[in-house]
Write a protein that holds these residues in place. Structure first.
Motif, PDB file in Angstrom:
ATOM      1  N   UNK A 119       7.060  22.531  11.447  1.00  0.00           N
ATOM      2  CA  UNK A 119       6.990  21.321  12.273  1.00  0.00           C
ATOM      3  C   UNK A 119       6.140  20.249  11.592  1.00  0.00           C
ATOM      4  N   UNK A 120       5.082  20.670  10.896  1.00  0.00           N
ATOM      5  CA  UNK A 120       4.258  19.692  10.170  1.00  0.00           C
ATOM      6  C   UNK A 120       5.071  19.014   9.075  1.00  0.00           C
ATOM      7  N   UNK A 121       5.899  19.771   8.394  1.00  0.00           N
ATOM      8  CA  UNK A 121       6.744  19.209   7.337  1.00  0.00           C
ATOM      9  C   UNK A 121       7.715  18.187   7.920  1.00  0.00           C
ATOM     10  N   UNK A 122       8.251  18.481   9.096  1.00  0.00           N
ATOM     11  CA  UNK A 122       9.153  17.537   9.762  1.00  0.00           C
ATOM     12  C   UNK A 122       8.428  16.215  10.035  1.00  0.00           C
ATOM     13  N   UNK A 123       7.187  16.298  10.517  1.00  0.00           N
ATOM     14  CA  UNK A 123       6.421  15.082  10.795  1.00  0.00           C
ATOM     15  C   UNK A 123       6.128  14.291   9.526  1.00  0.00           C
ATOM     16  N   UNK A 124       6.049  14.991   8.391  1.00  0.00           N
ATOM     17  CA  UNK A 124       5.663  14.355   7.131  1.00  0.00           C
ATOM     18  C   UNK A 124       6.850  14.007   6.239  1.00  0.00           C
ATOM     19  N   UNK A 125       8.075  14.269   6.698  1.00  0.00           N
ATOM     20  CA  UNK A 125       9.250  14.064   5.846  1.00  0.00           C
ATOM     21  C   UNK A 125       9.325  12.633   5.323  1.00  0.00           C
ATOM     22  N   UNK A 126       9.197  11.663   6.204  1.00  0.00           N
ATOM     23  CA  UNK A 126       9.287  10.266   5.767  1.00  0.00           C
ATOM     24  C   UNK A 126       8.027   9.846   5.012  1.00  0.00           C
ATOM     25  N   UNK A 127       6.885  10.354   5.437  1.00  0.00           N
ATOM     26  CA  UNK A 127       5.621   9.992   4.778  1.00  0.00           C
ATOM     27  C   UNK A 127       5.590  10.454   3.325  1.00  0.00           C
ATOM     28  N   UNK A 128       6.366  11.480   2.971  1.00  0.00           N
ATOM     29  CA  UNK A 128       6.415  11.971   1.592  1.00  0.00           C
ATOM     30  C   UNK A 128       7.114  10.994   0.646  1.00  0.00           C
ATOM     31  N   UNK A 129       7.871  10.060   1.182  1.00  0.00           N
ATOM     32  CA  UNK A 129       8.608   9.126   0.337  1.00  0.00           C
ATOM     33  C   UNK A 129       7.695   7.961  -0.062  1.00  0.00           C
ATOM     34  N   UNK A 130       7.574   7.667  -1.358  1.00  0.00           N
ATOM     35  CA  UNK A 130       6.640   6.614  -1.808  1.00  0.00           C
ATOM     36  C   UNK A 130       7.003   5.235  -1.277  1.00  0.00           C
ATOM     37  N   UNK A 131       5.979   4.412  -1.075  1.00  0.00           N
ATOM     38  CA  UNK A 131       6.165   3.043  -0.594  1.00  0.00           C
ATOM     39  C   UNK A 131       6.207   2.077  -1.771  1.00  0.00           C
ATOM     40  N   UNK A 132       7.189   1.186  -1.760  1.00  0.00           N
ATOM     41  CA  UNK A 132       7.312   0.150  -2.779  1.00  0.00           C
ATOM     42  C   UNK A 132       6.986  -1.207  -2.178  1.00  0.00           C
ATOM     43  N   UNK A 133       6.054  -1.922  -2.822  1.00  0.00           N
ATOM     44  CA  UNK A 133       5.736  -3.297  -2.425  1.00  0.00           C
ATOM     45  C   UNK A 133       5.670  -4.136  -3.703  1.00  0.00           C
ATOM     46  N   UNK A 134       4.942  -5.257  -3.686  1.00  0.00           N
ATOM     47  CA  UNK A 134       4.917  -6.129  -4.867  1.00  0.00           C
ATOM     48  C   UNK A 134       3.556  -6.783  -5.033  1.00  0.00           C
ATOM     49  N   UNK A 135       3.281  -7.199  -6.264  1.00  0.00           N
ATOM     50  CA  UNK A 135       2.067  -7.975  -6.524  1.00  0.00           C
ATOM     51  C   UNK A 135       2.335  -9.440  -6.211  1.00  0.00           C
ATOM     52  N   UNK A 136       1.290 -10.249  -6.290  1.00  0.00           N
ATOM     53  CA  UNK A 136       1.470 -11.692  -6.064  1.00  0.00           C
ATOM     54  C   UNK A 136       2.452 -12.289  -7.058  1.00  0.00           C
ATOM     55  N   UNK A 137       2.604 -11.642  -8.234  1.00  0.00           N
ATOM     56  CA  UNK A 137       3.527 -12.139  -9.252  1.00  0.00           C
ATOM     57  C   UNK A 137       4.874 -11.417  -9.193  1.00  0.00           C
ATOM     58  N   UNK A 138       5.129 -10.773  -8.051  1.00  0.00           N
ATOM     59  CA  UNK A 138       6.430 -10.147  -7.758  1.00  0.00           C
ATOM     60  C   UNK A 138       6.768  -8.983  -8.696  1.00  0.00           C
TER      61      UNK A 138
END
Length: 555
Positions: free
Chosen positions: A242-261
């Motif tokens: 059940x803990x793994x189910x709660x963390x399934x999406x959290x395991x996927x890395x987040x992509x963002x950007x710097x001020x210079x894109x």
């Protein structure tokens, strides 16, 4: 302009365009609004056969109230590498709500070297920390529930070893008594809360390679002990699935950007004291498959962050860093040289020279891991030419080079010289990375190795019960684990007031803890706080929405 005003004025590009720079297909970006997204698990699995890019670690001298700017330099170098025509990405940790509302402020860089959206990154972001908090507390609830309904695992309730967590600084919850109120509410016992970034679940998420590895590691968490001192695991409570189910999406890395894109992966955030203080393995390894140069950072100074990055993260993930950027400031050198904070704006070349011993110690230590280092002098407007030259001369005498960086004020234009130097180091191929101790070394000897080689201590002081505990863990099959040193970040010693490069000191080990899921032994040296408190005037008092509905006061 303040950091938040600069961030607010950023000309952000749609996150799909940032993903395209790394050849991530649209279908494999899971968007959170227009400016942040997660990278899909399936896409990451498909990268396994690709060649890795070059890994660069940004670390720093011991932190001082003068400020060093490690994350700012990480972002600035990533932008600088892109500016000189390299395909580069950065990897940093997510911010914890507790410090944001306490006294530290945000964790997205500063000036013109920032990651955006800054407000989101410092608040809820994509919900990863909430998921970790929920998964951790699910196990805590199932543990107490197991005891309530008959305690089939025969857990000794005096030896429950799993506390609850929340992502906030709250000293009132450090030590509590739970299950009060009579038979219907369970068996009263002492308990407490840690901050989410100190959770073993956080450390596990940041070291796991995929969901299968995540579930296995979660199952290995020790939640308590029986009367015969044998451990009870999370898998015995049947909470790992059940803990793994709660963390399934959290395991996927987040992509963002710097001020210079330019692309930035922001994922995970374990404490740099009680845990290993690095962003997630899965974000770093993914970035290495997608970019030619990856710039990452480790928490606090090089004695904690870089050592754990090398000895824990790189060892376990098979990473091979090729260059280290060591961040220092003239102001911090002066403070290490004995100048008080209110006198840092005045020129004092002799104090700079005296304070450089701390910087020199870190340079020596990094070389012990076989990785070449360059020093980035993070520029402040009060720095004088003579002071900067004093640092450059000292670093040259140590066989390295120091480069003045002005990314806070100029963005990538202020780090192009540093970027060229880093590329030159990597193309020189001189890195021969190796951890500072082998897996098979006895646990206490590993602790001694870090204390003597990195901290320059004369001895490690530990009671017989601590040495016996380490031997018992070796006999139980945990002897090959690395050690995670928990000590003050402000000094090479365990005394936070001992600045510079002290020698002849002792490292007292007060307690050892087995993080069987994360896969390391924690050696607690001195007093380490796992649930911070808010200061007399918390930052939260100044955080508000203005008339335009914009957030103010985060910095």
């Amino acid at each position: 302009m303040s950091d938040i005003e600069i961030a607010r004025a950023a000309k952000k590009r749609p996150i799909q365009e940032i993903g395209a720079k790394l050849n991530i297909p649209l279908d494999d970006l899971l968007p959170f609004g227009h400016d942040k997204a997660k990278v899909s698990e399936g896409f990451i699995k498909g990268l396994q056969g690709k060649k890795d890019g070059h890994l660069i670690l940004v670390t720093a001298i011991n932190p001082t109230p003068a400020g060093e700017g490690k994350t700012t330099t990480t972002v600035g170098l990533g932008d600088g590498l892109n500016a000189i025509g390299k395909k580069a990405a950065i990897c940093i940790r997510e911010a914890s709500l507790g410090p944001c509302f306490g006294m530290k402020g945000g964790a997205a860089g500063g000036g013109y070297a920032q990651v955006v959206p800054m407000e989101d990154m410092n608040l809820h972001f994509t919900g990863d920390f909430h998921a970790i908090t929920s998964a951790h507390n699910l196990l805590a609830a199932m543990l107490d529930n197991h005891i309530y309904w008959g305690n089939d695992c025969e857990i000794d309730i005096r030896r429950v070893a799993f506390r609850r967590v929340m992502d906030m600084n709250d000293r009132a919850l450090r030590e509590i008594v739970c299950n009060l109120g009579g038979v219907a509410n369970g068996f009263p016992r002492e308990a407490g809360f840690d901050i989410t970034v100190a959770s073993e679940v956080m450390a596990i998420l940041c070291l796991a390679t995929d969901l299968e590895d995540l579930e296995r590691r979660l199952g290995n968490i020790i939640v308590g002990y029986r009367r015969d001192r044998s451990p009870v695991y999370c898998r015995d409570i049947k909470a790992d699935g059940a803990m793994t189910v709660l963390l399934q999406q959290a395991m996927q890395p987040n992509l963002v950007q710097t001020l210079e894109n330019n692309p930035a992966f922001v994922h995970g955030g374990p404490f740099a004291n009680i845990a290993h203080g690095c962003n997630s393995v899965i974000a770093t390894t993914t970035a290495l498959k997608l970019a030619d140069y990856v710039v990452t950072e480790a928490g606090f100074g090089a004695d904690l962050g870089a050592e754990k990055f090398f000895d824990i993260k790189c060892r376990k993930a098979g990473l091979k860093p090729e260059a280290v950027v060591l961040v220092a400031t003239v102001r911090a050198m002066k403070m290490n040289g004995g100048v008080k904070k209110d006198g840092l704006g005045e020129e004092n070349v002799e104090a700079v020279k005296a304070g450089c011993a701390n910087l020199g110690r870190h340079i020596q230590n990094i070389k012990k891991f076989g990785v070449p280092a360059v020093v980035a002098i993070n520029h402040f407007v009060t720095d004088t030419e003579a002071e900067v030259q004093a640092v450059k001369d000292y670093v040259a005498s140590m066989g390295s080079e120091a480069i003045l960086c002005q990314h806070w004020a100029k963005g990538s234009a202020g780090t192009e010289e540093l970027a060229h130097k880093v590329v030159e180091i990597i193309e020189g191929g001189s890195a021969q990375f190796a951890p500072i101790y082998p897996d098979e070394m006895p646990l206490f000897q590993k602790i001694e190795t870090v204390a003597k080689e990195i901290y320059r201590a004369d001895e490690v002081i530990a009671d017989k019960k601590i040495r016996d505990q380490l031997r018992q863990w070796e006999e139980a099959g945990y002897g090959n684990l690395p050690v995670c040193m928990a000590k003050t970040q402000y000094s090479f010693s365990t005394d936070p007031n001992l600045r510079g490069a002290p020698t002849g000191h002792s490292v007292p080990v007060r307690e050892v803890r087995l993080s069987a899921g994360a896969g390391f032994i924690v050696a607690i040296c001195g007093e380490i706080m796992t649930m911070p408190g808010l200061p007399r005037v918390p930052s939260a008092e100044a955080i508000r929405l203005n008339e335009a509905g914009e957030i103010e006061g985060l910095f």
